[in-house]
Write an enzyme that holds these catalytic residues in place. Structure first.
Site, PDB file in Angstrom:
ATOM      1  N   GLY A  11     -50.359  -5.521  44.748  1.00  0.00           N
ATOM      2  CA  GLY A  11     -48.942  -5.267  44.459  1.00  0.00           C
ATOM      3  C   GLY A  11     -48.136  -5.219  45.743  1.00  0.00           C
ATOM      4  O   GLY A  11     -47.141  -4.511  45.855  1.00  0.00           O
ATOM      5  N   ASP A 161     -47.712  14.467  44.159  1.00  0.00           N
ATOM      6  CA  ASP A 161     -47.456  15.715  43.428  1.00  0.00           C
ATOM      7  C   ASP A 161     -47.676  16.925  44.345  1.00  0.00           C
ATOM      8  O   ASP A 161     -46.905  17.878  44.301  1.00  0.00           O
ATOM      9  CB  ASP A 161     -48.378  15.792  42.208  1.00  0.00           C
ATOM     10  CG  ASP A 161     -48.263  14.552  41.348  1.00  0.00           C
ATOM     11  OD1 ASP A 161     -47.216  14.375  40.709  1.00  0.00           O
ATOM     12  OD2 ASP A 161     -49.197  13.732  41.348  1.00  0.00           O
ATOM     13  N   ARG A 164     -44.722  17.072  46.714  1.00  0.00           N
ATOM     14  CA  ARG A 164     -43.534  17.548  45.991  1.00  0.00           C
ATOM     15  C   ARG A 164     -43.609  19.051  45.784  1.00  0.00           C
ATOM     16  O   ARG A 164     -42.631  19.784  45.970  1.00  0.00           O
ATOM     17  CB  ARG A 164     -43.460  16.859  44.626  1.00  0.00           C
ATOM     18  CG  ARG A 164     -43.020  15.411  44.683  1.00  0.00           C
ATOM     19  CD  ARG A 164     -43.269  14.713  43.343  1.00  0.00           C
ATOM     20  NE  ARG A 164     -42.676  13.379  43.310  1.00  0.00           N
ATOM     21  CZ  ARG A 164     -42.941  12.466  42.392  1.00  0.00           C
ATOM     22  NH1 ARG A 164     -43.821  12.733  41.421  1.00  0.00           N
ATOM     23  NH2 ARG A 164     -42.355  11.283  42.419  1.00  0.00           N
ATOM     24  N   HIS A 189     -52.132  12.572  37.096  1.00  0.00           N
ATOM     25  CA  HIS A 189     -50.838  12.288  37.737  1.00  0.00           C
ATOM     26  C   HIS A 189     -49.840  11.979  36.627  1.00  0.00           C
ATOM     27  O   HIS A 189     -49.618  10.832  36.257  1.00  0.00           O
ATOM     28  CB  HIS A 189     -50.932  11.108  38.709  1.00  0.00           C
ATOM     29  CG  HIS A 189     -49.575  10.637  39.150  1.00  0.00           C
ATOM     30  ND1 HIS A 189     -48.744  11.407  39.925  1.00  0.00           N
ATOM     31  CD2 HIS A 189     -48.883   9.512  38.878  1.00  0.00           C
ATOM     32  CE1 HIS A 189     -47.605  10.760  40.110  1.00  0.00           C
ATOM     33  NE2 HIS A 189     -47.672   9.603  39.478  1.00  0.00           N
TER      34      HIS A 189
HETATM   35  P1  NAI Z   1     -43.300  -2.679  41.485  1.00  0.00           P
HETATM   36  O1  NAI Z   1     -43.179  -3.205  40.108  1.00  0.00           O
HETATM   37  O2  NAI Z   1     -42.131  -2.725  42.401  1.00  0.00           O
HETATM   38  O3  NAI Z   1     -44.488  -3.453  42.230  1.00  0.00           O
HETATM   39  C1  NAI Z   1     -45.706  -3.689  41.636  1.00  0.00           C
HETATM   40  C2  NAI Z   1     -46.208  -5.025  42.155  1.00  0.00           C
HETATM   41  O4  NAI Z   1     -47.524  -5.216  41.665  1.00  0.00           O
HETATM   42  C3  NAI Z   1     -45.377  -6.205  41.670  1.00  0.00           C
HETATM   43  O5  NAI Z   1     -44.950  -6.963  42.791  1.00  0.00           O
HETATM   44  C4  NAI Z   1     -46.346  -6.994  40.790  1.00  0.00           C
HETATM   45  O6  NAI Z   1     -46.157  -8.388  40.885  1.00  0.00           O
HETATM   46  C5  NAI Z   1     -47.685  -6.578  41.378  1.00  0.00           C
HETATM   47  N1  NAI Z   1     -48.814  -6.721  40.454  1.00  0.00           N
HETATM   48  C6  NAI Z   1     -48.852  -6.547  39.112  1.00  0.00           C
HETATM   49  N2  NAI Z   1     -50.059  -6.812  38.632  1.00  0.00           N
HETATM   50  C7  NAI Z   1     -50.823  -7.150  39.686  1.00  0.00           C
HETATM   51  C8  NAI Z   1     -52.167  -7.568  39.818  1.00  0.00           C
HETATM   52  N3  NAI Z   1     -52.962  -7.697  38.753  1.00  0.00           N
HETATM   53  N4  NAI Z   1     -52.632  -7.848  41.054  1.00  0.00           N
HETATM   54  C9  NAI Z   1     -51.830  -7.749  42.128  1.00  0.00           C
HETATM   55  N5  NAI Z   1     -50.537  -7.387  42.059  1.00  0.00           N
HETATM   56  C10 NAI Z   1     -50.044  -7.086  40.851  1.00  0.00           C
HETATM   57  O7  NAI Z   1     -43.864  -1.202  41.350  1.00  0.00           O
HETATM   58  P2  NAI Z   1     -43.942  -0.060  42.455  1.00  0.00           P
HETATM   59  O8  NAI Z   1     -42.698   0.738  42.421  1.00  0.00           O
HETATM   60  O9  NAI Z   1     -44.382  -0.633  43.742  1.00  0.00           O
HETATM   61  O10 NAI Z   1     -45.079   0.858  41.827  1.00  0.00           O
HETATM   62  C11 NAI Z   1     -46.411   0.383  41.722  1.00  0.00           C
HETATM   63  C12 NAI Z   1     -47.218   1.301  40.844  1.00  0.00           C
HETATM   64  O11 NAI Z   1     -47.355   2.582  41.439  1.00  0.00           O
HETATM   65  C13 NAI Z   1     -46.641   1.547  39.451  1.00  0.00           C
HETATM   66  O12 NAI Z   1     -47.689   1.493  38.506  1.00  0.00           O
HETATM   67  C14 NAI Z   1     -46.118   2.956  39.542  1.00  0.00           C
HETATM   68  O13 NAI Z   1     -46.098   3.586  38.287  1.00  0.00           O
HETATM   69  C15 NAI Z   1     -47.144   3.573  40.446  1.00  0.00           C
HETATM   70  N6  NAI Z   1     -46.749   4.821  41.101  1.00  0.00           N
HETATM   71  C16 NAI Z   1     -47.719   5.794  41.259  1.00  0.00           C
HETATM   72  C17 NAI Z   1     -47.435   6.978  41.884  1.00  0.00           C
HETATM   73  C18 NAI Z   1     -48.493   8.013  42.047  1.00  0.00           C
HETATM   74  O14 NAI Z   1     -48.153   9.094  42.528  1.00  0.00           O
HETATM   75  N7  NAI Z   1     -49.750   7.802  41.712  1.00  0.00           N
HETATM   76  C19 NAI Z   1     -46.073   7.259  42.388  1.00  0.00           C
HETATM   77  C20 NAI Z   1     -45.144   6.183  42.206  1.00  0.00           C
HETATM   78  C21 NAI Z   1     -45.477   5.006  41.563  1.00  0.00           C
END
Ligand code: NAI
Length: 326
Positions: A11, A161, A164, A189
């Protein structure tokens, strides 16, 4: 000079990726003396691949001395080849009208494929940190594919978390962040996670006595930490990205720094009353070779009831995707 370590990031062209890669390349994650090779995975589709190229151009333009090479790819086996760390950030976001069960299953498929690939091609010392949501269940699915790598190499991130929670408690107590200690995250989470204020300390003293407002801790602090992600989306129109990337820097850096005690989601093995085999947040202490789980906190009835709730959610998620574990 040291041999570079290979860091795979999925990603990589996403929001978190954009806030994360520059910090890894600058040395924030592995230290100022450790060169890195970034192996960046995006879906094999023109738009994201083009965006990934743009991010790589910016990384070049930073002229980071520690960034010795980059690999850009749409193939998991290329991204994870010989990787020492696999940071699984990419996942499919919940679309309009999509059920949570469908989200779990769609993402589950991604994590089966990536878990298989990591087990097949990553380095013998490979370690995995999952950020993509639902991260506790995604990591369980990836780990279920591993034949070569032991389960304790697979972690999910609850550090955002923890950060935060520490910030909120420090603010309430009117102290510096470093004064808040012994505050760890248990469970999923998600809004059900339990930020254990009952053992937290402020300036070395029992946090509950320093704050002197049990109702605030139970009825304001816990929901505020649990719903902070939604509050960021509401305010920013986008989900937490810089703070999530920062938390991942903390998560990995503390997992490679012996002596650090921090919240990590790991295979519970029945600790703290969690169902065996679900991945739950709990405190670990990093050792020279991995980590040991801190099992000595005695939970009161309130804490036990909170842990039971978040455990129920984790068990429910596992039930939803149980076909993907076989
Ligand atoms: P985003 O949508 O901006 O980026 C995700 C990227 O992953 C996209 O560019 C997409 O093309 C790519 N992607 C999707 N499937 C893929 C695959 N099979 N292989 C490689 N790349 C792939 O999302 P963002 O904001 O970067 O968040 C990413 C993830 O992190 C989300 O699932 C979000 O819910 C999670 N997250 C987790 C947190 C935590 O504390 N554990 C905190 C904030 C977000």
């Amino acid at each position: 000079s040291r041999k570079p370590i290979r860091v795979a990031v999925t990603g990589a062209a996403g929001n978190i990726g954009y806030a994360l890669l520059f910090r890894i390349a600058s040395g924030a994650m592995f230290g100022p003396d450790q060169p890195v090779i970034l192996q960046l995975l995006e879906i094999p589709v023109e738009g994201p691949q083009k965006a990934l190229k743009g991010v790589a151009m910016e990384l070049e333009d930073c002229a980071f001395p520690l960034l010795t090479d980059m690999v850009l790819t749409g193939e998991a086996d290329v991204a994870f080849k010989d990787a020492n760390w696999c940071l699984l950030v990419g996942s499919k976001p919940r679309g309009p009208g999509m059920e949570r069960a469908d989200l779990l299953k769609d993402n589950g498929k991604i994590f089966i494929a990536q878990g298989k690939s990591i087990d097949a091609v990553a380095a013998d010392d490979a370690r995995v940190a999952v950020v993509g949501n639902p991260c506790n269940t995604n990591v369980m699915i990836a780990a279920a594919q591993a034949r070569r790598l032991p389960a304790d190499r697979f972690t999910a991130m609850v550090r955002l978390d923890e950060n935060r929670a520490r910030a909120q408690l420090a603010q309430k107590a009117g102290v510096a962040i470093d004064e808040v200690t012994d505050l760890y995250i248990y469970g999923n989470h998600s809004p059900t996670m339990f930020a254990d204020f009952t053992h937290a300390k402020v300036g070395g003293k029992d946090a509950a006595s320093v704050i002197g407002d049990e109702a605030w801790l139970k009825n304001d602090f816990l929901p505020a930490v649990g719903k902070r992600g939604a509050a960021i989306i509401e305010a920013r129109g986008l989900s937490s990205a810089a703070s999530a990337a920062n938390a991942l820097v903390d998560h990995v850096r503390d997992l490679v720094t012996p002596g650090k005690v921090h919240s990590v989601a790991i295979s519970s093995e029945g600790r703290y009353g969690f169902a065996p085999g679900v991945w739950a947040g709990m405190p670990v202490r990093t050792t020279a070779t991995g980590y040991e789980v801190i099992e000595t906190y005695a939970m009161d009835d309130f804490a036990k009831s909170k842990i039971a709730l978040t455990n129920d959610e984790l068990v429910g998620e596992r039930e939803t995707i149980k076909d993907l574990l076989a």
